[in-house]
Design a protein around this motif. Structure first.
Motif, PDB file in Angstrom:
ATOM      1  N   ARG A 158       0.676  -1.131   0.097  1.00 11.46           N
ATOM      2  CA  ARG A 158       0.043   0.044   0.018  1.00 11.46           C
ATOM      3  C   ARG A 158       0.864   1.239   0.161  1.00 11.46           C
ATOM      4  N   GLY A 159       0.278   2.335  -0.686  1.00 11.88           N
ATOM      5  CA  GLY A 159       1.303   3.503  -0.896  1.00 11.88           C
ATOM      6  C   GLY A 159       1.076   4.246   0.449  1.00 11.88           C
ATOM      7  N   ALA A 160       2.124   5.379   0.285  1.00 13.61           N
ATOM      8  CA  ALA A 160       2.186   6.025   1.607  1.00 13.61           C
ATOM      9  C   ALA A 160       1.148   7.142   1.491  1.00 13.61           C
ATOM     10  N   PRO A 161       0.642   7.585   2.964  1.00 11.21           N
ATOM     11  CA  PRO A 161      -0.446   8.696   2.677  1.00 11.21           C
ATOM     12  C   PRO A 161      -0.079   9.789   1.706  1.00 11.21           C
ATOM     13  N   ILE A 162      -1.153  10.259   1.121  1.00 12.82           N
ATOM     14  CA  ILE A 162      -0.931  11.243  -0.178  1.00 12.82           C
ATOM     15  C   ILE A 162      -1.938  12.440   0.356  1.00 12.82           C
ATOM     16  N   GLU A 163      -1.502  13.620   0.186  1.00 11.35           N
ATOM     17  CA  GLU A 163      -2.289  14.847   0.593  1.00 11.35           C
ATOM     18  C   GLU A 163      -3.542  14.669  -0.255  1.00 11.35           C
ATOM     19  N   GLY A 164      -4.772  14.960   0.289  1.00 12.72           N
ATOM     20  CA  GLY A 164      -5.997  14.850  -0.157  1.00 12.72           C
ATOM     21  C   GLY A 164      -6.761  13.229  -0.223  1.00 12.72           C
ATOM     22  N   ALA A 165      -5.864  12.347   0.094  1.00 17.19           N
ATOM     23  CA  ALA A 165      -6.380  11.005  -0.127  1.00 17.19           C
ATOM     24  C   ALA A 165      -6.669  10.631   1.284  1.00 17.19           C
ATOM     25  N   PRO A 166      -7.640   9.466   1.170  1.00 14.15           N
ATOM     26  CA  PRO A 166      -8.080   9.058   2.510  1.00 14.15           C
ATOM     27  C   PRO A 166      -6.869   8.455   3.326  1.00 14.15           C
ATOM     28  N   ASP A 167      -6.891   8.902   4.678  1.00 19.49           N
ATOM     29  CA  ASP A 167      -5.752   8.410   5.467  1.00 19.49           C
ATOM     30  C   ASP A 167      -5.790   6.813   5.662  1.00 19.49           C
ATOM     31  N   PRO A 168      -4.685   6.257   5.367  1.00 21.35           N
ATOM     32  CA  PRO A 168      -4.852   4.778   5.537  1.00 21.35           C
ATOM     33  C   PRO A 168      -4.975   4.419   7.025  1.00 21.35           C
ATOM     34  N   ARG A 169      -4.679   5.076   8.011  1.00 18.43           N
ATOM     35  CA  ARG A 169      -4.752   4.730   9.271  1.00 18.43           C
ATOM     36  C   ARG A 169      -6.330   4.508   9.630  1.00 18.43           C
ATOM     37  N   ALA A 170      -7.016   5.004   8.843  1.00 12.05           N
ATOM     38  CA  ALA A 170      -8.565   4.880   9.241  1.00 12.05           C
ATOM     39  C   ALA A 170      -9.278   3.857   8.614  1.00 12.05           C
ATOM     40  N   ASP A 171      -8.677   3.135   7.760  1.00 10.14           N
ATOM     41  CA  ASP A 171      -8.974   1.704   7.140  1.00 10.14           C
ATOM     42  C   ASP A 171      -9.506   0.756   8.397  1.00 10.14           C
ATOM     43  N   ASP A 172     -10.369  -0.002   8.045  1.00  6.22           N
ATOM     44  CA  ASP A 172     -10.671  -0.870   8.780  1.00  6.22           C
ATOM     45  C   ASP A 172      -9.516  -2.179   9.012  1.00  6.22           C
ATOM     46  N   ASP A 173      -8.947  -2.116   7.825  1.00  7.92           N
ATOM     47  CA  ASP A 173      -7.835  -3.263   7.918  1.00  7.92           C
ATOM     48  C   ASP A 173      -6.472  -2.772   8.117  1.00  7.92           C
ATOM     49  N   TRP A 174      -6.369  -1.562   8.814  1.00 13.43           N
ATOM     50  CA  TRP A 174      -5.155  -0.650   9.190  1.00 13.43           C
ATOM     51  C   TRP A 174      -4.329  -0.388   8.130  1.00 13.43           C
ATOM     52  N   GLY A 175      -4.970   0.008   6.904  1.00 13.10           N
ATOM     53  CA  GLY A 175      -4.224   0.419   5.627  1.00 13.10           C
ATOM     54  C   GLY A 175      -3.778  -0.735   4.818  1.00 13.10           C
ATOM     55  N   HIS A 176      -4.080  -1.819   5.165  1.00 14.19           N
ATOM     56  CA  HIS A 176      -3.521  -3.109   4.349  1.00 14.19           C
ATOM     57  C   HIS A 176      -3.985  -2.799   2.878  1.00 14.19           C
ATOM     58  N   GLY A 177      -3.231  -2.886   2.077  1.00 10.66           N
ATOM     59  CA  GLY A 177      -3.789  -2.536   0.457  1.00 10.66           C
ATOM     60  C   GLY A 177      -3.947  -3.866  -0.140  1.00 10.66           C
ATOM     61  N   HIS A 178      -4.556  -3.619  -1.296  1.00  2.09           N
ATOM     62  CA  HIS A 178      -4.666  -4.903  -2.246  1.00  2.09           C
ATOM     63  C   HIS A 178      -3.859  -5.256  -3.352  1.00  2.09           C
ATOM     64  N   ARG A 179      -2.870  -4.243  -3.592  1.00  2.00           N
ATOM     65  CA  ARG A 179      -1.902  -4.214  -4.655  1.00  2.00           C
ATOM     66  C   ARG A 179      -0.887  -5.207  -4.413  1.00  2.00           C
ATOM     67  N   HIS A 180      -0.469  -6.194  -5.266  1.00  4.24           N
ATOM     68  CA  HIS A 180       0.491  -7.203  -5.338  1.00  4.24           C
ATOM     69  C   HIS A 180       1.843  -6.881  -6.241  1.00  4.24           C
ATOM     70  N   ASP A 181       2.838  -6.977  -5.517  1.00  2.00           N
ATOM     71  CA  ASP A 181       3.867  -6.302  -6.288  1.00  2.00           C
ATOM     72  C   ASP A 181       4.442  -7.314  -7.327  1.00  2.00           C
ATOM     73  N   GLY A 182       4.163  -8.693  -7.124  1.00  2.00           N
ATOM     74  CA  GLY A 182       4.459  -9.573  -7.927  1.00  2.00           C
ATOM     75  C   GLY A 182       6.029 -10.145  -7.821  1.00  2.00           C
ATOM     76  N   VAL A 183       6.758  -9.747  -6.813  1.00  2.00           N
ATOM     77  CA  VAL A 183       8.172  -9.811  -6.854  1.00  2.00           C
ATOM     78  C   VAL A 183       8.373 -10.938  -5.635  1.00  2.00           C
ATOM     79  N   ARG A 184       8.843 -12.118  -5.959  1.00  2.00           N
ATOM     80  CA  ARG A 184       9.332 -13.405  -5.305  1.00  2.00           C
ATOM     81  C   ARG A 184      10.245 -12.854  -4.185  1.00  2.00           C
ATOM     82  N   HIS A 185       9.740 -13.099  -2.956  1.00  2.00           N
ATOM     83  CA  HIS A 185      10.429 -12.744  -1.781  1.00  2.00           C
ATOM     84  C   HIS A 185      10.720 -13.951  -0.851  1.00  2.00           C
ATOM     85  N   GLY A 186      12.074 -14.194  -0.267  1.00  2.06           N
ATOM     86  CA  GLY A 186      12.181 -15.052   0.785  1.00  2.06           C
ATOM     87  C   GLY A 186      13.592 -15.210   1.006  1.00  2.06           C
ATOM     88  N   GLY A 187      13.797 -16.073   1.867  1.00  7.02           N
ATOM     89  CA  GLY A 187      15.312 -16.392   2.261  1.00  7.02           C
ATOM     90  C   GLY A 187      15.062 -17.255   3.765  1.00  7.02           C
TER      91      GLY A 187
END
Length: 451
Positions: A158-187
């Motif tokens: 999820r992106g950083a807070p943007i001026e004029g956009a809804p504050d992600p801190r107010a979201d029910d799921d604490w700002g968890h976004g739904h975009r997927h970066d598609g980048v494999r991660h691990g270790g």
């Protein structure tokens, strides 16, 4: 910059102290020194010390090598009194929990972090090694945990807070976004990696406390071995943060799995404590599963909800057999009579657990979760949640204000937490840690008073 200190000390304390002092302080032993570390003084506590100026030499008396190390740390800071000063920590448990499961943290970063903890007189590094989004420790006989469980196909962002956009801190799921970066991660770490971290920390009088989170937060393990999960689901390692419905199944195979994991953990980590999670299970998963219902009845449990405590008791019993004490996340329910409650959510700060005879480590999320925003106008893209500003962090107390005097001894200390949902690299993590960790560390050492 490292300060060179000259140490005049007997071999009996230098042998215990030398690696630690040289590693962090740049200390060296010399016959013409300005700092003299005397042998252990049994009249002082383990981390207690006395500094005294005598003819231009700073003389250190301490209860142990750990106390001498704390004294040298104080000297390096340059804020010790000129004549005589006696100091000791208010609490024996002063820690930081680092989540390495959601984002893999390289060993070299852990080494730097240990030095940072030691410089702040913290003595516990709690490593959150497993979760839905990644499994970071190899277990003999269970190779798929790291072959499959240590890797996810991408990460929701999820992106950083943007001026004029809804504050992600107010979201029910604490700002968890739904975009997927598609980048494999691990270790994952090797056993040698973890042994190196443990040894390096021990030289700086920091104990590494491992955590294997169960019976929830186990999707990475279930992705590797579906038979471990309720209903044997075919799942990927989680790519989204937040709670999932998957739980360990209450089967004999899962009991064997837990035993194998904890035995390896005990072999790698020589400390006296192991954290076993116990938090946030989606109880409806057991309630709706015929196998879990039947097993709960077979075990004589009142209902499937009691499986949460049953799992923690299994883990605590296994650890007791290895000479260890279990810890668990306390959220208002005492999950084991023998384990230590790490109180993170309960409104009473763990007081109810203390009244039931439990020992408590305070980890109040409103004062210790360093992944939270640091200010109302914080634009740090790696932060989330509510606001934990520096003033609030400085007011952290390991013994809750509501604690009766007779219960104060049940509180062993406290620790800060850094959950890493949105902190994928070292710079991100350090932007969240400091300076609030400095303030919490001071509060844990001083107990609320300041020298």
């Amino acid at each position: 910059m490292t300060t060179d200190l000259t140490i005049v000390a007997g071999d009996e304390i230098w042998d215990a102290l030398g690696a630690a002092a040289s590693g962090v302080l740049g200390a060296r032993r010399d016959s013409d020194g300005t700092v003299c570390v005397l042998g252990p003084d049994i009249a002082l506590g383990p981390e207690e010390y006395v500094l005294r100026k005598e003819d231009g030499v700073t003389v250190v008396r301490a209860g142990s090598a750990a106390g001498a190390f704390r004294a040298l740390t104080r000297i390096r800071r340059g804020d010790h009194p000129a004549d005589v000063y006696r100091d000791a920590p208010a609490h024996p448990w002063r820690g930081l929990m680092l989540d390495v499961a959601r984002w893999f943290v390289p060993v070299e970063e852990l080494i730097v972090l240990i030095d940072q903890l030691a410089a702040r007189r913290l003595n516990v590094l709690h490593l959150h090694l497993t979760d839905d989004q990644g499994w970071r420790i190899p277990i003999p006989g269970w190779s798929r945990l790291t072959e499959i469980g240590a890797w996810r196909d991408g990460t929701t962002t999820r992106g950083a807070p943007i001026e004029g956009a809804p504050d992600p801190r107010a979201d029910d799921d604490w700002g968890h976004g739904h975009r997927h970066d598609g980048v494999r991660h691990g270790g994952h770490y090797t056993r040698a990696d973890l042994e190196r971290v443990v040894a390096y920390a021990a030289e700086r009088f920091v104990t590494v406390v491992p955590e294997i989170d169960l019976p929830g937060h186990m999707q990475a393990a279930i992705a590797a071995y579906p038979q471990l999960g309720v209903g044997a689901p075919d799942l990927p390692v989680a790519t989204r943060f937040g709670l999932g419905p998957n739980l360990l199944a209450p089967t004999t195979e899962v009991e064997r799995f837990i035993g194998d994991v904890l035995d390896e953990v005990c072999d790698i980590f020589p400390g006296t404590h192991v954290h076993v999670g116990g938090d946030e299970p989606r109880l409806e998963t057991w309630r709706q599963d015929p196998v879990s219902i039947a097993r709960a009845a077979e075990l004589g449990l009142p209902d499937t909800d009691a499986l949460r405590r049953w799992f923690v008791d299994i883990a605590a019993s296994r650890l007791r057999g290895r000479g260890r004490t279990a810890l668990y996340w306390y959220d208002g329910e005492v999950l084991s009579e023998e384990a230590i409650a790490v109180s993170w959510l309960a409104d009473d700060g763990g007081v109810a657990a203390a009244r039931r005879g439990a020992q408590v480590i305070t980890a109040d999320h409103t004062r210790t979760y360093l992944n939270y925003f640091a200010r109302d106008d914080d634009t740090n893209p790696f932060a989330c949640g509510i606001v934990l500003d520096e003033a609030r962090a400085a007011r952290f107390r390991a013994v809750p204000e509501m604690t009766d005097d007779e219960l104060a001894g049940a509180f062993l200390g406290g620790q800060a937490q850094l959950w890493t949902e949105y902190a994928p690299h070292r710079e991100a993590r350090e932007s969240l840690l400091f300076p609030r960790l400095d303030l919490i560390a001071e509060a844990l050492w001083n107990g609320g008073s300041h020298p």
